[in-house]
Design a protein around this motif. Structure first.
Motif, PDB file in Angstrom:
ATOM      1  N   LEU A 524       0.838  -1.195   0.000  1.00  0.00           N
ATOM      2  CA  LEU A 524       0.000   0.000   0.000  1.00  0.00           C
ATOM      3  C   LEU A 524       0.879   1.254   0.000  1.00  0.00           C
ATOM      4  N   ILE A 525       1.929   1.217   0.800  1.00  0.00           N
ATOM      5  CA  ILE A 525       2.859   2.346   0.849  1.00  0.00           C
ATOM      6  C   ILE A 525       3.466   2.585  -0.529  1.00  0.00           C
ATOM      7  N   PHE A 526       3.895   1.507  -1.140  1.00  0.00           N
ATOM      8  CA  PHE A 526       4.511   1.595  -2.462  1.00  0.00           C
ATOM      9  C   PHE A 526       3.531   2.185  -3.483  1.00  0.00           C
ATOM     10  N   ASP A 527       2.311   1.669  -3.477  1.00  0.00           N
ATOM     11  CA  ASP A 527       1.310   2.138  -4.443  1.00  0.00           C
ATOM     12  C   ASP A 527       0.971   3.606  -4.232  1.00  0.00           C
ATOM     13  N   LEU A 528       0.790   3.992  -2.966  1.00  0.00           N
ATOM     14  CA  LEU A 528       0.470   5.388  -2.671  1.00  0.00           C
ATOM     15  C   LEU A 528       1.593   6.304  -3.124  1.00  0.00           C
ATOM     16  N   PHE A 529       2.821   5.857  -2.914  1.00  0.00           N
ATOM     17  CA  PHE A 529       3.963   6.679  -3.304  1.00  0.00           C
ATOM     18  C   PHE A 529       4.004   6.853  -4.813  1.00  0.00           C
ATOM     19  N   GLU A 530       3.749   5.743  -5.524  1.00  0.00           N
ATOM     20  CA  GLU A 530       3.745   5.803  -6.986  1.00  0.00           C
ATOM     21  C   GLU A 530       2.717   6.804  -7.487  1.00  0.00           C
ATOM     22  N   SER A 531       1.603   6.950  -6.730  1.00  0.00           N
ATOM     23  CA  SER A 531       0.587   7.903  -7.173  1.00  0.00           C
ATOM     24  C   SER A 531       0.844   9.294  -6.587  1.00  0.00           C
ATOM     25  N   GLY A 532       1.977   9.474  -5.931  1.00  0.00           N
ATOM     26  CA  GLY A 532       2.414  10.808  -5.546  1.00  0.00           C
ATOM     27  C   GLY A 532       1.804  11.379  -4.271  1.00  0.00           C
ATOM     28  N   GLU A 533       1.149  10.559  -3.479  1.00  0.00           N
ATOM     29  CA  GLU A 533       0.507  11.073  -2.265  1.00  0.00           C
ATOM     30  C   GLU A 533       1.499  11.069  -1.102  1.00  0.00           C
ATOM     31  N   TYR A 534       2.502  11.900  -1.183  1.00  0.00           N
ATOM     32  CA  TYR A 534       3.589  11.835  -0.207  1.00  0.00           C
ATOM     33  C   TYR A 534       3.166  12.021   1.245  1.00  0.00           C
ATOM     34  N   PRO A 535       2.390  13.041   1.573  1.00  0.00           N
ATOM     35  CA  PRO A 535       2.021  13.197   2.987  1.00  0.00           C
ATOM     36  C   PRO A 535       1.255  11.995   3.535  1.00  0.00           C
ATOM     37  N   LYS A 536       0.367  11.425   2.700  1.00  0.00           N
ATOM     38  CA  LYS A 536      -0.374  10.256   3.167  1.00  0.00           C
ATOM     39  C   LYS A 536       0.576   9.081   3.367  1.00  0.00           C
ATOM     40  N   VAL A 537       1.501   8.891   2.418  1.00  0.00           N
ATOM     41  CA  VAL A 537       2.494   7.831   2.557  1.00  0.00           C
ATOM     42  C   VAL A 537       3.256   8.005   3.865  1.00  0.00           C
ATOM     43  N   ALA A 538       3.646   9.260   4.144  1.00  0.00           N
ATOM     44  CA  ALA A 538       4.432   9.512   5.341  1.00  0.00           C
ATOM     45  C   ALA A 538       3.645   9.145   6.591  1.00  0.00           C
ATOM     46  N   ALA A 539       2.372   9.545   6.634  1.00  0.00           N
ATOM     47  CA  ALA A 539       1.562   9.218   7.806  1.00  0.00           C
ATOM     48  C   ALA A 539       1.398   7.711   7.941  1.00  0.00           C
ATOM     49  N   LEU A 540       1.144   7.062   6.824  1.00  0.00           N
ATOM     50  CA  LEU A 540       1.008   5.607   6.837  1.00  0.00           C
ATOM     51  C   LEU A 540       2.318   4.966   7.306  1.00  0.00           C
ATOM     52  N   GLY A 541       3.433   5.550   6.838  1.00  0.00           N
ATOM     53  CA  GLY A 541       4.750   5.034   7.224  1.00  0.00           C
ATOM     54  C   GLY A 541       4.986   5.163   8.717  1.00  0.00           C
ATOM     55  N   VAL A 542       4.673   6.331   9.253  1.00  0.00           N
ATOM     56  CA  VAL A 542       4.869   6.527  10.689  1.00  0.00           C
ATOM     57  C   VAL A 542       4.036   5.519  11.458  1.00  0.00           C
ATOM     58  N   ALA A 543       2.795   5.333  11.035  1.00  0.00           N
ATOM     59  CA  ALA A 543       1.921   4.379  11.723  1.00  0.00           C
ATOM     60  C   ALA A 543       2.505   2.963  11.643  1.00  0.00           C
ATOM     61  N   THR A 544       2.999   2.596  10.461  1.00  0.00           N
ATOM     62  CA  THR A 544       3.566   1.256  10.297  1.00  0.00           C
ATOM     63  C   THR A 544       4.769   1.057  11.219  1.00  0.00           C
ATOM     64  N   ILE A 545       5.626   2.086  11.279  1.00  0.00           N
ATOM     65  CA  ILE A 545       6.805   1.978  12.134  1.00  0.00           C
ATOM     66  C   ILE A 545       6.381   1.800  13.593  1.00  0.00           C
ATOM     67  N   VAL A 546       5.322   2.516  13.984  1.00  0.00           N
ATOM     68  CA  VAL A 546       4.841   2.371  15.362  1.00  0.00           C
ATOM     69  C   VAL A 546       4.366   0.938  15.614  1.00  0.00           C
ATOM     70  N   VAL A 547       3.600   0.391  14.654  1.00  0.00           N
ATOM     71  CA  VAL A 547       3.111  -0.987  14.821  1.00  0.00           C
ATOM     72  C   VAL A 547       4.282  -1.959  14.952  1.00  0.00           C
ATOM     73  N   ILE A 548       5.272  -1.811  14.062  1.00  0.00           N
ATOM     74  CA  ILE A 548       6.433  -2.713  14.088  1.00  0.00           C
ATOM     75  C   ILE A 548       7.163  -2.591  15.421  1.00  0.00           C
ATOM     76  N   THR A 549       7.309  -1.361  15.878  1.00  0.00           N
ATOM     77  CA  THR A 549       8.024  -1.152  17.129  1.00  0.00           C
ATOM     78  C   THR A 549       7.299  -1.829  18.287  1.00  0.00           C
ATOM     79  N   PHE A 550       5.973  -1.688  18.302  1.00  0.00           N
ATOM     80  CA  PHE A 550       5.210  -2.332  19.376  1.00  0.00           C
ATOM     81  C   PHE A 550       5.362  -3.842  19.334  1.00  0.00           C
ATOM     82  N   ALA A 551       5.233  -4.413  18.134  1.00  0.00           N
ATOM     83  CA  ALA A 551       5.337  -5.869  18.012  1.00  0.00           C
ATOM     84  C   ALA A 551       6.700  -6.340  18.493  1.00  0.00           C
TER      85      ALA A 551
END
Ligand SMILES: Nc1ncnc2c1ncn2[C@@H]1O[C@H](COP(=O)(O)OP(=O)(O)O)[C@@H](O)[C@H]1O
Ligand SMILES: [Mg+2]
Lengths: 568, 366
Positions: A524-551
């Motif tokens: 999803l991150i990859f696809d969003l980035f390809e469509s140029g939605e950088y701020p959304k990608v960034a927010a999604l990325g931060v959320a993903t990093i948080v999930v990974i960190t918790f796990a």
């Protein structure tokens, strides 16, 4: 007949089932690729066998260029990440550099960032026109646009090199720790100075471990996809993984050619593995469980101490914090741009609100959790059974089973993905474009690592603990579930947690196997980035990093409670 | 009853004969000990009885059930043999409490929850651990772990009890105490037991019957008394306690049930067993325990069963003084009372009574 019914016990069904599953997972990909490369039709069709594809591949300069690029890329990225990781490991383990705790935390933080996000943040940082660094350089010095360019081989090597430095760091730190300081002290007592001791003893002793680690990173580089896809494809610099990806995905797709390339790719990967095994022979480099470490000798850096500390901070800033900061910054913007007063005023939480509402995000998260947990559970169970069979039984063919369980390492993710697509389009098992196919891919890919982890724990478990259960009247299944698995818990945790986090990090598996409705977070991150939605990608990325960190944190806490620490 | 016959177990593709044609019978309710040096095949024998090893040949019967027979192709899995076993490492499961460990053999059987608890408690009380039931297993001392292992082994009401060097990881004091407890428990429950050890004191103090093993073979068998006082092999004599071995030539039987052997120390008369059948000039060995040698000042005067020597060294060991006495070119070990005024370098007379020594054939194989 009596013989057969006697063999049909639950114990044998369970063991046999796992063994058959492992064989199935190991054999299918290579069999399908051989078959596919000798076909001239699409997956699901059968045509007469032909060597046409091989003839075409040999005559294709692109293939040679991809193989050459793959090697240059892997060697280059390997050298950078190895140097960076080893330097930081040496500083923290063997010198009196300051802020060692901070260095460790930074390394662990680096592990939480998926490669696709890391690459994206470097594009945000140094892409020719919009990259922050370039914009500032131009504004300050008027050097024109695009002084620094991440696209192409140099950029790929740089980004990949600083992305994966934590692997060599953790391995080399362990190697530094497990070296008996008495060996160095003996050299000092024999009259050798600090410098002589370092070159004649320390370095020599570290050599085998170092080369093993380097080869390991090199092999990983061979199957890298994220960086070459984002930084290589746009400028036509292809490595084998992206070449196969494009051959499948870019119309007109040519599955037969992709399968043929896969055979070459498999050859390159096998060569890397062969070198690695020849070098390490013993499986020490897999030692995941930290043994009894020595208190290593700490060298005083003297007047170099401030410089060394500064260099470590600088490197970590570049390799960890700069990408994180730019992601965090971008995630609060309405549109992407370098920091400015105007943008600072326009900062918004909208991207995060969007995360919580978007169906695609939520379904990807759900998919990712399902795939991650299912794959982690299955691979961990399989690994425990395989490790037990290999270590505890004298069954004929157990070595072969061990080898088969290892095959996931030999299959680059892209080859695995292609093979699974082909196979499940051909056989009447309707799991193509479902989450099942992703689970199968992750189980295959992670089995080798999980088996090593479980074996490392199992060899430390006294065999008499299991025998006591047999004597106490427990059959195999009860012994396995009540005694073996509980004693393996530390290893099971590590295996489970690493598999789960990988499913949130790796793009190379869902890139071919994920479809509309079965997206995972990295895709999803990859696809969003390809469509140029950088701020959304960034927010999604931060959320993903948080999930990974918790796990990861949860797994670490849990495994510490059962008395084991493990890197990764 | 345990009946082992012609047991053979090899390792390394047949190169190592860990157990080599071993046969013995353990009578119901008795404790039978396999005694021998490390690596002689004791553990392998015990594990074969438990079903943890599958022997190459032979047969094993537990009471009226054949649990292994190479001829009849019978192999009963360990979990169906209903035996209790104490492992050398204790093998206490660290992820369970004391109670869970002991109750384990009772689970999966016809017992109700209450019954399981009751029986496990009873087993724990028998080893005086009734108050530790909820302790996690890792929080136990060595001696307590040993007792949990024992409780677990008897909790399931096994047909036989197997013990593999259960005391070897304990310190000397505890070892003596536990030895007594094991013996007591075995008597009280009337458990048919097979005990493995390399420690002769344990073997002598615990066993109804001792079997001595060496190199995978069973050398000899007998009550502790027999094995110690009338060993039938040089190996047994030297492995169980210390023995002076004096080579000689058998001469003739004489009156009062005595027989005479000519040795480098002069003639030695001994109380001959009725079963023995030596002929004149047969090569034999005279076995004399150090504690059966009496030392007195001065030198012997051509008497039988007495000869002279010079005290080469003495070691004061509290309970006795260990002396090495040079007799010609041979060394003889003797033990005397700590109050004995023996001194190094002194000329002494050594004497042994005819009923305190035994004679065996000097076969080259031994
Ligand atoms: N699993 C095995 N594989 C190979 N050799 C073994 C194995 N178990 C035992 N042995 C060998 O068999 C012999 C007897 O061993 P064991 O029964 O353990 O002796 P003991 O218990 O009397 O010390 C030894 O030489 C040992 O090395
Ligand atoms: Mg043993």
């Amino acid at each position: 007949m009596g013989q057969i019914t006697r063999l049909l016990t639950w114990d044998n069904l369970f063991l046999g089932g796992v063994v058959l599953a492992v064989i199935y997972l190991a054999i299918i990909p290579v069999a399908v690729m051989i078959f596919g490369s000798l076909q001239s039709g699409l997956p699901g069709t059968f045509t007469p066998l032909t060597v046409r594809n091989y003839v075409a591949a040999f005559g294709e300069p692109l293939l040679y260029r991809s193989i050459g690029n793959t090697l240059v890329y892997s060697v280059g990225a390997g050298i950078i990440s190895f140097s960076l990781g080893t330097y930081l490991a040496w500083l923290t383990e063997r010198t009196d550099v300051r802020f060692k705790g901070f260095i460790y935390v930074s390394v662990l933080t680096a592990m939480m960032i998926p490669g696709v996000l890391f690459t994206i943040s470097w594009i945000l940082l140094i892409s020719p026109r919009a990259g922050l660094v370039n914009v500032y350089l131009n504004a300050l010095f008027g050097v024109g646009e695009g002084l620094i360019d991440p696209y192409g081989m140099a950029g790929m090597i740089f980004v990949s090199g600083i992305d994966d430095f934590y692997t060599p760091f953790l391995f080399m730190a362990a190697a530094f720790r497990s070296m008996d300081p008495a060996l160095e002290e003996a050299s000092t007592i024999a009259g050798a100075g600090t410098r002589t001791t370092f070159f004649r003893v320390t370095l020599r002793l570290m050599m085998p471990a170092a080369l093993g680690v380097w080869l390991l990173i090199f092999i990983r580089g061979l199957e890298d996809f994220e960086v070459p896809a984002l930084l290589g494809i746009p400028v036509g610099t292809y490595v084998l993984s992206t070449e196969i990806y494009l051959t499948v995905r870019r119309p007109p797709s040519d599955f037969n050619m992709a399968a043929t390339y896969s055979m070459f790719y498999l050859g390159v990967a096998m060569l890397g593995l062969y070198l690695y095994h020849r070098w390490t022979r013993a499986s020490d480099s897999y030692a995941v469980i930290s043994g009894k470490g020595y208190q290593p000798r700490v060298t005083s850096l003297g007047r170099w101490r401030p410089f060394a500390t500064l260099s470590a901070m600088g490197l970590l800033a570049v390799a960890v914090y700069l990408p994180l900061v730019v992601l965090a910054w971008t995630s609060f913007l309405p549109w992407y741009g370098p920091p400015s007063a105007a943008l600072a005023k326009a900062m918004t939480l909208e991207n995060y609100l969007w995360l919580a509402e978007d169906d695609l995000v939520l379904s990807s998260l759900k998919n990712n959790l399902i795939v991650g947990f299912a794959a982690a559970a299955v691979v961990t169970l399989f690994a425990a059974v395989v490790a037990w069979i290999v270590i505890r039984t004298r069954l004929p063919g157990r070595r072969l089973l061990d080898g088969l369980a290892f095959s996931g390492t030999a299959y680059p993710s892209m080859v695995l993905g292609l093979a699974l697509i082909w196979f499940y389009l051909t056989v009447p098992i309707p799991i193509y474009a479902t989450l099942w196919i992703l689970i199968i891919a992750y189980v295959t890919k992670r089995l080798p690592v999980s088996v090593r982890i479980c074996s490392a724990v199992l060899v430390q478990v006294n065999r008499e603990l299991e025998e006591a259960s047999s004597v106490a009247g427990a059959g195999f299944l009860r012994t396995f579930t009540r005694v073996v698995l509980p004693l393996l818990v530390p290893g099971l945790f590590v295996s489970f947690a690493t598999t789960l986090t990988i499913s949130f990090k790796a793009l190379s598996i869902p890139i071919l196997l994920g479809h509309a409705g079965t997206e995972l977070m990295p895709l999803l991150i990859f696809d969003l980035f390809e469509s140029g939605e950088y701020p959304k990608v960034a927010a999604l990325g931060v959320a993903t990093i948080v999930v990974i960190t918790f796990a990861t944190a949860a797994a670490r806490l849990a495994s510490r409670r059962v008395g084991v620490t493990a890197p990764g | 009853m345990i009946e082992v016959s012609h047991l053979l177990k090899t390792f390394a593709g047949g190169d190592v004969r860990a157990v080599d044609d071993v046969s013995f019978t353990v009578a119901a309710g008795t404790i039978f000990t396999l005694l021998g040096p490390s690596g002689c095949g004791k553990t392998t024998t015990l594990r074969s009885v438990a079903g943890l090893e599958r022997p190459d040949a032979g047969a094993i019967r537990l009471f009226d059930e054949t649990v292994f027979s190479s001829d009849a192709r019978v192999f009963v899995h360990p979990y169906r043999r209903r035996v209790g076993m104490v492992f050398q490492s204790y093998a206490i499961w660290p992820h369970m409490t004391v109670m869970q460990n002991v109750a384990y053999p009772l689970r999966g059987r016809e017992f109700s929850r209450g019954e399981i608890r009751e029986r496990a408690l009873k087993a724990l009380e028998m080893v005086n651990l009734g108050e530790l039931t909820e302790r996690p297993a890792p929080a136990l001392s060595g001696g307590q772990q040993q007792r949990v292992a024992l409780a677990r082994a008897i909790a399931g009401d096994p047909r036989i009890l197997l013990l593999d060097e259960p005391l070897s990881n304990l310190d000397a004091k505890l070892r003596e105490e536990m030895r007594g407890q094991i013996r007591q428990l075995q008597r009280k429950l009337g458990l048919t037991s097979l005990y493995v050890t390399h420690d002769q004191v344990e073997a002598l103090s615990l066993s109804d019957v001792i079997a001595i093993m060496d190199g995978g073979k069973l050398i000899e068998m007998g009550t502790p008394r027999d094995v110690y006082l009338h060993p039938r092999s040089r190996f047994a004599a030297q492995f169980v306690g210390l023995t002076n071995v004096v080579p000689g030539r058998w001469q003739a039987t004489e009156e009062h049930g005595l027989a005479r052997v000519e040795t480098p120390f002069g003639p030695i008369r001994y109380a001959a067993a009725e079963s023995e059948s030596f002929a004149a000039e047969d090569a034999v060995l005279v076995l004399i325990r150090p504690e059966n040698i009496r030392l007195s000042p001065g030198s012997a005067a051509g008497d039988s069963n007495a000869w002279s020597g010079r005290v080469a060294s003495t070691t004061f060991l509290g309970e006795f003084i260990d002396c090495e006495v040079a007799c010609g070119d041979r060394m003889v070990r003797a033990r005397v009372s700590p109050f004995h005024g023996v001194e190094e370098g002194a000329e002494v007379q050594l004497r042994v009574e005819p009923d305190r020594c035994s004679v065996i054939a000097d076969s080259p194989a031994m």
